[in-house]
Scaffold this motif. Structure first.
Motif, PDB file in Angstrom:
ATOM      1  N   GLY A 153       6.814  -1.297   6.962  1.00 47.53           N
ATOM      2  CA  GLY A 153       5.806  -1.234   5.923  1.00 47.53           C
ATOM      3  C   GLY A 153       6.203  -0.388   4.729  1.00 47.53           C
ATOM      4  N   ILE A 154       5.306  -0.377   3.738  1.00 46.33           N
ATOM      5  CA  ILE A 154       5.503   0.452   2.552  1.00 46.33           C
ATOM      6  C   ILE A 154       5.573   1.922   2.932  1.00 46.33           C
ATOM      7  CG2 ILE A 154       4.286   1.305   0.506  1.00 46.33           C
ATOM      8  CD1 ILE A 154       5.804  -1.210   0.001  1.00 46.33           C
ATOM      9  N   SER A 155       4.763   2.319   3.911  1.00 46.51           N
ATOM     10  CA  SER A 155       4.810   3.722   4.352  1.00 46.51           C
ATOM     11  C   SER A 155       6.184   4.065   4.900  1.00 46.51           C
ATOM     12  CB  SER A 155       3.726   3.989   5.402  1.00 46.51           C
ATOM     13  OG  SER A 155       3.926   3.173   6.550  1.00 46.51           O
ATOM     14  N   GLY A 156       6.801   3.122   5.628  1.00 47.85           N
ATOM     15  CA  GLY A 156       8.142   3.353   6.148  1.00 47.85           C
ATOM     16  C   GLY A 156       9.162   3.493   5.048  1.00 47.85           C
ATOM     17  N   ILE A 157       9.080   2.616   4.030  1.00 48.55           N
ATOM     18  CA  ILE A 157       9.990   2.709   2.885  1.00 48.55           C
ATOM     19  C   ILE A 157       9.789   4.036   2.161  1.00 48.55           C
ATOM     20  CG2 ILE A 157      10.647   1.666   0.689  1.00 48.55           C
ATOM     21  CD1 ILE A 157       9.683  -1.022   1.824  1.00 48.55           C
TER      22      ILE A 157
ATOM     23  N   GLY B  76       1.642  -3.596   0.737  1.00 49.79           N
ATOM     24  CA  GLY B  76       3.064  -3.541   1.050  1.00 49.79           C
ATOM     25  C   GLY B  76       3.556  -4.759   1.809  1.00 49.79           C
ATOM     26  N   THR B  77       4.415  -4.514   2.800  1.00 54.26           N
ATOM     27  CA  THR B  77       4.995  -5.617   3.561  1.00 54.26           C
ATOM     28  C   THR B  77       3.946  -6.352   4.384  1.00 54.26           C
ATOM     29  OG1 THR B  77       5.598  -4.059   5.326  1.00 54.26           O
ATOM     30  CG2 THR B  77       7.286  -4.565   3.698  1.00 54.26           C
ATOM     31  N   ASP B  78       2.765  -5.760   4.566  1.00 53.63           N
ATOM     32  CA  ASP B  78       1.685  -6.469   5.261  1.00 53.63           C
ATOM     33  C   ASP B  78       1.250  -7.706   4.477  1.00 53.63           C
ATOM     34  OD1 ASP B  78       1.845  -4.440   7.051  1.00 53.63           O
ATOM     35  OD2 ASP B  78       0.000  -3.437   6.444  1.00 53.63           O
ATOM     36  N   ILE B  79       1.386  -7.671   3.163  1.00 55.73           N
ATOM     37  CA  ILE B  79       1.080  -8.834   2.335  1.00 55.73           C
ATOM     38  C   ILE B  79       2.074  -9.949   2.646  1.00 55.73           C
ATOM     39  CG2 ILE B  79       0.961  -9.712  -0.037  1.00 55.73           C
ATOM     40  CD1 ILE B  79       0.086  -6.912  -0.906  1.00 55.73           C
ATOM     41  N   ILE B  80       3.335  -9.588   2.782  1.00 54.97           N
ATOM     42  CA  ILE B  80       4.357 -10.571   3.157  1.00 54.97           C
ATOM     43  C   ILE B  80       4.037 -11.161   4.524  1.00 54.97           C
ATOM     44  CG2 ILE B  80       6.820 -10.902   3.653  1.00 54.97           C
ATOM     45  CD1 ILE B  80       7.384  -8.591   1.708  1.00 54.97           C
TER      46      ILE B  80
ATOM     47  N   SER C  79       4.186 -11.646  12.578  1.00 56.39           N
ATOM     48  CA  SER C  79       4.565 -11.759  11.170  1.00 56.39           C
ATOM     49  C   SER C  79       4.951 -10.389  10.609  1.00 56.39           C
ATOM     50  CB  SER C  79       3.407 -12.346  10.349  1.00 56.39           C
ATOM     51  OG  SER C  79       3.110 -13.662  10.764  1.00 56.39           O
ATOM     52  N   ILE C  80       4.218  -9.350  11.009  1.00 51.65           N
ATOM     53  CA  ILE C  80       4.550  -7.987  10.590  1.00 51.65           C
ATOM     54  C   ILE C  80       5.915  -7.580  11.150  1.00 51.65           C
ATOM     55  CG2 ILE C  80       3.929  -5.555  10.938  1.00 51.65           C
ATOM     56  CD1 ILE C  80       1.011  -6.400  10.707  1.00 51.65           C
ATOM     57  N   LEU C  81       6.177  -7.980  12.399  1.00 53.60           N
ATOM     58  CA  LEU C  81       7.470  -7.678  13.022  1.00 53.60           C
ATOM     59  C   LEU C  81       8.607  -8.284  12.201  1.00 53.60           C
ATOM     60  CD1 LEU C  81       9.058  -6.517  15.426  1.00 53.60           C
ATOM     61  CD2 LEU C  81       8.667  -8.688  16.615  1.00 53.60           C
ATOM     62  N   VAL C  82       8.437  -9.530  11.767  1.00 60.86           N
ATOM     63  CA  VAL C  82       9.455 -10.198  10.944  1.00 60.86           C
ATOM     64  C   VAL C  82       9.628  -9.468   9.616  1.00 60.86           C
ATOM     65  CG1 VAL C  82       9.994 -12.316   9.664  1.00 60.86           C
ATOM     66  CG2 VAL C  82       9.073 -12.466  11.995  1.00 60.86           C
ATOM     67  N   ALA C  83       8.502  -9.133   8.972  1.00 58.99           N
ATOM     68  CA  ALA C  83       8.548  -8.512   7.643  1.00 58.99           C
ATOM     69  C   ALA C  83       9.149  -7.114   7.669  1.00 58.99           C
ATOM     70  CB  ALA C  83       7.140  -8.468   7.050  1.00 58.99           C
TER      71      ALA C  83
ATOM     72  N   ILE D 259      16.028  -1.476   9.777  1.00 56.76           N
ATOM     73  CA  ILE D 259      17.494  -1.420   9.603  1.00 56.76           C
ATOM     74  C   ILE D 259      17.858  -0.331   8.598  1.00 56.76           C
ATOM     75  CG2 ILE D 259      19.507  -2.684   8.757  1.00 56.76           C
ATOM     76  CD1 ILE D 259      18.187  -5.238   9.850  1.00 56.76           C
ATOM     77  N   ALA D 260      17.088  -0.285   7.495  1.00 50.91           N
ATOM     78  CA  ALA D 260      17.321   0.761   6.487  1.00 50.91           C
ATOM     79  C   ALA D 260      17.080   2.144   7.076  1.00 50.91           C
ATOM     80  CB  ALA D 260      16.410   0.535   5.285  1.00 50.91           C
TER      81      ALA D 260
END
Length: 282
Positions: free
Chosen positions: A35-39, A134-138, A153-157, A163-164
């Motif tokens: 998610g965005i929080s992770g980034i 964030g990535t939840d939108i994706i 879907s969240i797992l994929v996004a 990885i980062a």
């Protein structure tokens, strides 16, 4: 965009859980569980002077614009509300409790608690046709066009974020992040199912009329009537079927018990109901 008081409270509760779990459990341990929080956690680790909440606000602007275009203005409006609410709450927590440290030396326990709290909050938000940004939108876009569950879907996004995290924060933190993403997707799917679970009830009773009236007038639900023939006595029986929320079913069971009648009831768990009186089929 209309949000009634109950849904507004639920959206606030969901966003607060995400903010709380992220700030007190995930961020202090540098667990970038997607998610965005992770980034934001990854960037904050590299540049500590950049507040996590401010980073989240900046990254969310682009993604919620995409959400409005692809999914629609209602989803987009709710997502804007939720995403900025989370960011603002984290900024507030940073002002009240600055430089928060890990609550214990056990990273795994804090990971589990943080993901559990965030996952429940995200499930509440997703269940109201919104996202935390964030990535939840994706993930929501993936869910819309592929019918993959929102948790998967969240797992994929979030795979790219994990990885980062492995590269920037180290292999150990990266493995925690991967575990966190897997746990998060599972918790979200399970909790959404529990939020949308119903009881399908079939009733055979000598006092069918009273039970029908109670379902319609007191529980504000409809029912379907079937007629069947009993194999033992070869007599005609009325079968009442209805679908109820768990609390409604408990009320109905107590009412039937008070009738003092011989009543036969079968109950099945239903994970989703679409149509009038329930979730929209569209």
């Amino acid at each position: 965009m209309k949000i009634n008081v109950k849904n507004g409270f639920l959206l606030f509760a969901g966003t607060f859980l995400v903010a709380f779990g992220t700030y007190f459990f995930l961020a202090p341990n540098h667990i970038a569980a997607g998610g965005i929080s992770g980034i934001a956690i990854i960037i904050n680790t590299i540049f500590p002077s950049l507040p996590i909440g401010l980073l989240m606000i900046g990254m969310e602007i682009i993604l919620f614009t995409i959400g409005i275009i692809v999914i629609g203005p209602v989803f987009g409006g709710k997502t804007i509300l939720c995403s900025f609410s989370i960011s603002a709450q984290i900024l507030l927590l940073e002002k009240i409790w600055p430089n928060i440290k890990p609550l214990s030396s056990d990273v795994l326990v804090q990971l589990i608690l943080g993901i559990l709290i965030c996952g429940i909050g995200m499930a509440i938000v997703f269940n109201l046709n919104a996202s935390t940004g964030g990535t939840d939108i994706i993930a929501k876009i993936i869910n819309k066009y592929t019918k993959i569950s929102i948790g998967k879907s969240i797992l994929v996004a979030d795979i790219i974020v994990t990885i980062a995290a492995s590269i920037v924060l180290g292999v150990s933190e990266g493995m925690y992040a991967i575990l966190g993403v897997i746990m998060n997707s599972t918790i979200i799917d399970k909790f959404i199912v529990s939020l949308n679970s119903y009881k399908q009830v079939a009733i055979i009773s000598a006092d069918g009329k009273s039970i029908r009236d109670y379902i319609v007038n007191e529980l504000d639900r409809s029912a379907t009537i079937y007629y069947a023939k009993g194999a033992y006595k070869n007599d005609k029986k009325e079968v009442i079927t209805t679908i109820l929320e768990r609390k409604q079913f408990l009320k109905l069971k107590d009412y039937i018990r008070s009738l003092n009648q011989k009543t036969f009831i079968t109950v099945n768990d239903i994970n989703e109901v679409l149509g009038e009186g329930f979730n929209s089929i569209i």
